[in-house]
Motif scaffolding. Structure first.
Motif, PDB file in Angstrom:
ATOM      1  N   TYR A 334      -8.822 -49.508   3.887  1.00 59.57           N
ATOM      2  CA  TYR A 334      -9.049 -48.892   5.187  1.00 59.57           C
ATOM      3  C   TYR A 334      -9.055 -47.395   4.965  1.00 59.57           C
ATOM      4  CZ  TYR A 334      -4.030 -48.010   5.500  1.00 59.57           C
ATOM      5  OH  TYR A 334      -2.750 -47.584   5.269  1.00 59.57           O
ATOM      6  N   VAL A 335      -9.674 -46.679   5.888  1.00 60.81           N
ATOM      7  CA  VAL A 335      -9.813 -45.227   5.735  1.00 60.81           C
ATOM      8  C   VAL A 335      -8.712 -44.559   6.540  1.00 60.81           C
ATOM      9  CG1 VAL A 335     -11.343 -43.258   6.087  1.00 60.81           C
ATOM     10  CG2 VAL A 335     -12.282 -45.471   5.391  1.00 60.81           C
ATOM     11  N   THR A 336      -8.004 -43.613   5.917  1.00 61.04           N
ATOM     12  CA  THR A 336      -6.905 -42.937   6.619  1.00 61.04           C
ATOM     13  C   THR A 336      -7.465 -41.826   7.517  1.00 61.04           C
ATOM     14  OG1 THR A 336      -6.636 -41.219   4.973  1.00 61.04           O
ATOM     15  CG2 THR A 336      -5.456 -43.262   4.582  1.00 61.04           C
ATOM     16  N   ASP A 337      -6.606 -41.326   8.386  1.00 57.28           N
ATOM     17  CA  ASP A 337      -7.023 -40.236   9.273  1.00 57.28           C
ATOM     18  C   ASP A 337      -7.516 -39.041   8.469  1.00 57.28           C
ATOM     19  OD1 ASP A 337      -6.285 -41.808  11.302  1.00 57.28           O
ATOM     20  OD2 ASP A 337      -4.375 -40.814  11.698  1.00 57.28           O
ATOM     21  N   ALA A 338      -6.874 -38.837   7.299  1.00 53.93           N
ATOM     22  CA  ALA A 338      -7.251 -37.683   6.475  1.00 53.93           C
ATOM     23  C   ALA A 338      -8.496 -37.956   5.630  1.00 53.93           C
ATOM     24  CB  ALA A 338      -6.087 -37.316   5.564  1.00 53.93           C
ATOM     25  N   GLY A 339      -9.070 -39.150   5.772  1.00 55.16           N
ATOM     26  CA  GLY A 339     -10.327 -39.445   5.085  1.00 55.16           C
ATOM     27  C   GLY A 339     -10.168 -40.159   3.760  1.00 55.16           C
ATOM     28  N   GLY A 340      -8.904 -40.314   3.265  1.00 56.35           N
ATOM     29  CA  GLY A 340      -8.703 -41.037   2.004  1.00 56.35           C
ATOM     30  C   GLY A 340      -8.826 -42.540   2.218  1.00 56.35           C
ATOM     31  N   GLU A 341      -8.952 -43.277   1.116  1.00 57.23           N
ATOM     32  CA  GLU A 341      -9.024 -44.741   1.203  1.00 57.23           C
ATOM     33  C   GLU A 341      -7.723 -45.333   0.690  1.00 57.23           C
ATOM     34  OE1 GLU A 341     -12.433 -46.172  -0.917  1.00 57.23           O
ATOM     35  OE2 GLU A 341     -13.700 -45.932   0.831  1.00 57.23           O
ATOM     36  N   ARG A 342      -7.156 -46.249   1.463  1.00 55.12           N
ATOM     37  CA  ARG A 342      -5.919 -46.910   1.054  1.00 55.12           C
ATOM     38  C   ARG A 342      -6.169 -48.395   0.873  1.00 55.12           C
ATOM     39  NH1 ARG A 342      -1.620 -43.879   0.890  1.00 55.12           N
ATOM     40  NH2 ARG A 342      -1.713 -41.883   1.978  1.00 55.12           N
ATOM     41  N   CYS A 343      -5.405 -48.986  -0.047  1.00 59.20           N
ATOM     42  CA  CYS A 343      -5.484 -50.434  -0.246  1.00 59.20           C
ATOM     43  C   CYS A 343      -5.044 -51.113   1.054  1.00 59.20           C
ATOM     44  CB  CYS A 343      -4.571 -50.834  -1.399  1.00 59.20           C
ATOM     45  SG  CYS A 343      -4.435 -52.605  -1.602  1.00 59.20           S
ATOM     46  N   TYR A 345      -3.960 -53.950   1.482  1.00 61.01           N
ATOM     47  CA  TYR A 345      -2.867 -54.909   1.283  1.00 61.01           C
ATOM     48  C   TYR A 345      -1.514 -54.215   1.129  1.00 61.01           C
ATOM     49  CZ  TYR A 345      -6.870 -57.899   0.453  1.00 61.01           C
ATOM     50  OH  TYR A 345      -8.050 -58.575   0.607  1.00 61.01           O
ATOM     51  N   CYS A 346      -1.487 -53.095   0.348  1.00 54.87           N
ATOM     52  CA  CYS A 346      -0.177 -52.487   0.028  1.00 54.87           C
ATOM     53  C   CYS A 346      -0.073 -51.027   0.454  1.00 54.87           C
ATOM     54  CB  CYS A 346       0.107 -52.605  -1.460  1.00 54.87           C
ATOM     55  SG  CYS A 346      -0.886 -51.484  -2.463  1.00 54.87           S
ATOM     56  N   ASP A 347      -1.147 -50.447   1.009  1.00 54.45           N
ATOM     57  CA  ASP A 347      -1.144 -49.067   1.533  1.00 54.45           C
ATOM     58  C   ASP A 347      -1.224 -47.979   0.470  1.00 54.45           C
ATOM     59  OD1 ASP A 347      -1.128 -49.003   4.420  1.00 54.45           O
ATOM     60  OD2 ASP A 347       0.839 -49.936   4.336  1.00 54.45           O
ATOM     61  N   HIS A 348      -1.310 -48.336  -0.799  1.00 58.41           N
ATOM     62  CA  HIS A 348      -1.407 -47.276  -1.819  1.00 58.41           C
ATOM     63  C   HIS A 348      -2.753 -46.577  -1.741  1.00 58.41           C
ATOM     64  CE1 HIS A 348       2.133 -47.621  -4.672  1.00 58.41           C
ATOM     65  NE2 HIS A 348       2.412 -48.379  -3.638  1.00 58.41           N
ATOM     66  N   LEU A 349      -2.691 -45.242  -1.943  1.00 57.45           N
ATOM     67  CA  LEU A 349      -3.918 -44.451  -1.919  1.00 57.45           C
ATOM     68  C   LEU A 349      -4.769 -44.825  -3.125  1.00 57.45           C
ATOM     69  CD1 LEU A 349      -5.133 -42.157  -0.178  1.00 57.45           C
ATOM     70  CD2 LEU A 349      -4.074 -40.546  -1.760  1.00 57.45           C
ATOM     71  N   LEU A 350      -6.062 -45.076  -2.881  1.00 56.17           N
ATOM     72  CA  LEU A 350      -6.964 -45.445  -3.992  1.00 56.17           C
ATOM     73  C   LEU A 350      -7.679 -44.213  -4.497  1.00 56.17           C
ATOM     74  CD1 LEU A 350      -8.601 -48.706  -2.594  1.00 56.17           C
ATOM     75  CD2 LEU A 350      -6.631 -48.492  -4.105  1.00 56.17           C
ATOM     76  N   GLU A 351      -7.798 -44.147  -5.805  1.00 53.56           N
ATOM     77  CA  GLU A 351      -8.551 -43.043  -6.402  1.00 53.56           C
ATOM     78  C   GLU A 351      -9.890 -43.575  -6.835  1.00 53.56           C
ATOM     79  OE1 GLU A 351      -6.034 -41.497  -9.455  1.00 53.56           O
ATOM     80  OE2 GLU A 351      -4.442 -41.126  -7.986  1.00 53.56           O
ATOM     81  N   LYS A 352     -10.926 -42.802  -6.556  1.00 50.74           N
ATOM     82  CA  LYS A 352     -12.294 -43.211  -6.935  1.00 50.74           C
ATOM     83  C   LYS A 352     -12.458 -43.154  -8.447  1.00 50.74           C
ATOM     84  CE  LYS A 352     -14.522 -43.742  -2.948  1.00 50.74           C
ATOM     85  NZ  LYS A 352     -15.171 -44.957  -2.581  1.00 50.74           N
TER      86      LYS A 352
END
Ligand code: CP
Length: 352
Positions: A334-343, A345-352
């Protein structure tokens, strides 16, 4: 159909209605004793539990329903390698609602994607525990009368303490709440929770500093089972111990909550203090789970569908404790308010 995977899956209004319903159940037990007759709750517990599993069981029995399930996944076909997705497909043919506890972060989310019936997250690894949060909210309402304008001290293992993560997400939605974080540096909140805290939070190094300003002190145990390095657990396990001397520094109306089990972080001498609310909190867990089960089985009581839009991703979640590390499910973000992508399932920030 609605699930409860995260404490913010319910809107503020829906959360308030569940708490109000729990209060009505407390005052009118007989009126609710048949409302789930003919319905079945499945409790799928892949990790140990006393309070959560037994309070779910007692809750469904007091609503007139029945309970099936397992408390040791080793006795189920999980031991033969069955996935969470397949297990839940099968169990949702037998039960009307499922409560799942799992050691992998995001496992109940996977279950919700494959289930034909509502799924409740009964605790997933060090990630989230939304029904403990409902218990905590009901406890604060009953003890202090309101959920806003409170100063809440969170003490102990804020890194692995899933109850703390879910409670912060829920309490920050009420106006005027402030948070005081009390933990060793090694057990500070994960960034994804710290980032959502209101800017007025403070971090202190001792309980003595925090006590005089608190309305609620939320104690937690250092979560031995989440440590990869047992020596580090031994080093940190006695970091904060609440005792009678520290209680003397607290306001007369402050309450002490603890999700339990306790190890040694609250001295047993504190139990006799009227501000020690943790055993009253346990009973609230049964009443609020009665309200939740009843609500999810009568979903016309829910006012609003709240879905976080999910997006397929090619990114792999780097969290080895995430269910996506072991279960072949579609990877979602899902996309966070700040525009990052989080998993998702577990909310960890994903790195491209
Ligand atoms: N509070 C809580 O989750 O306790 P159990 O682990 O005993 O269920």
């Amino acid at each position: 159909m609605r699930h409860l995977i995260d404490s913010t899956d319910l809107t503020l209004e829906e959360t308030g209605k569940i708490i109000d319903l729990a209060l009505d159940i407390i005052n009118n037990r007989e009126a609710y004793s048949h409302v789930c007759e003919g319905k079945k709750l499945a409790t799928l517990f892949y990790e140990p539990s006393t309070r959560t599993r037994l309070s779910f069981t007692a809750a469904m029995m007091e609503l007139g329903g029945n309970v099936l399930g397992f408390s040791d996944a080793g006795t189920s076909s999980v031991s033969k390698g069955e996935t969470v997705a397949d297990t839940v497909r099968v169990v949702s043919a037998f039960a009307d609602i499922i409560a799942m506890r799992h050691y992998k972060e995001g496992a109940p989310k996977v279950a919700s994607l494959f289930s034909r019936v509502p799924v409740i997250n009964a605790g997933d690894g060090g990630h989230a525990h939304p029904t403990q949060t409902l218990t905590d909210l009901l406890s604060i309402r009953r003890e202090l009368g309101h959920l806003d304008n409170l100063t809440i001290g969170l003490c102990g293992d804020l890194k692995y303490g899933r109850t703390v993560h879910s409670l912060i997400k829920a309490m920050k939605r009420y106006p005027g709440n402030k948070f005081v974080l009390i933990s060793p540096a090694e057990l500070r909140l994960p960034d994804y929770i710290k980032n959502i805290l209101p800017s007025n939070y403070t971090e202190v190094e001792t309980l003595e500093e925090a006590m005089p300003q608190l309305d609620v002190l939320y104690m937690t145990r250092v979560q031995q089972e989440r440590f990869e390095d047992k020596a580090e657990y031994e080093r940190l396990k006695d970091s904060f111990i609440l005792d009678v001397e520290k209680m003397a520094l607290a306001p007369e109306k402050m309450i002490v909550l603890h999700p339990l089990p306790r190890v040694n972080e609250i001295s047993t001498d504190v139990d006799a203090d009227p501000r020690a609310a943790y055993f009253r909190q346990v009973e609230n867990g049964k009443f609020v789970r009665m309200a939740l089960i009843y609500t999810l089985l009568h979903h016309d009581r829910l006012t609003e569908e709240k879905e976080r839009p999910l997006h397929p991703t090619t990114c792999r979640c780097s969290n080895t404790k995430c269910i996506t590390a072991t279960e072949p499910v579609e990877r979602l973000t899902y996309v966070t308010d700040a525009g990052g992508e989080r998993c998702a399932y577990c909310d960890h920030l994903l790195e491209k």
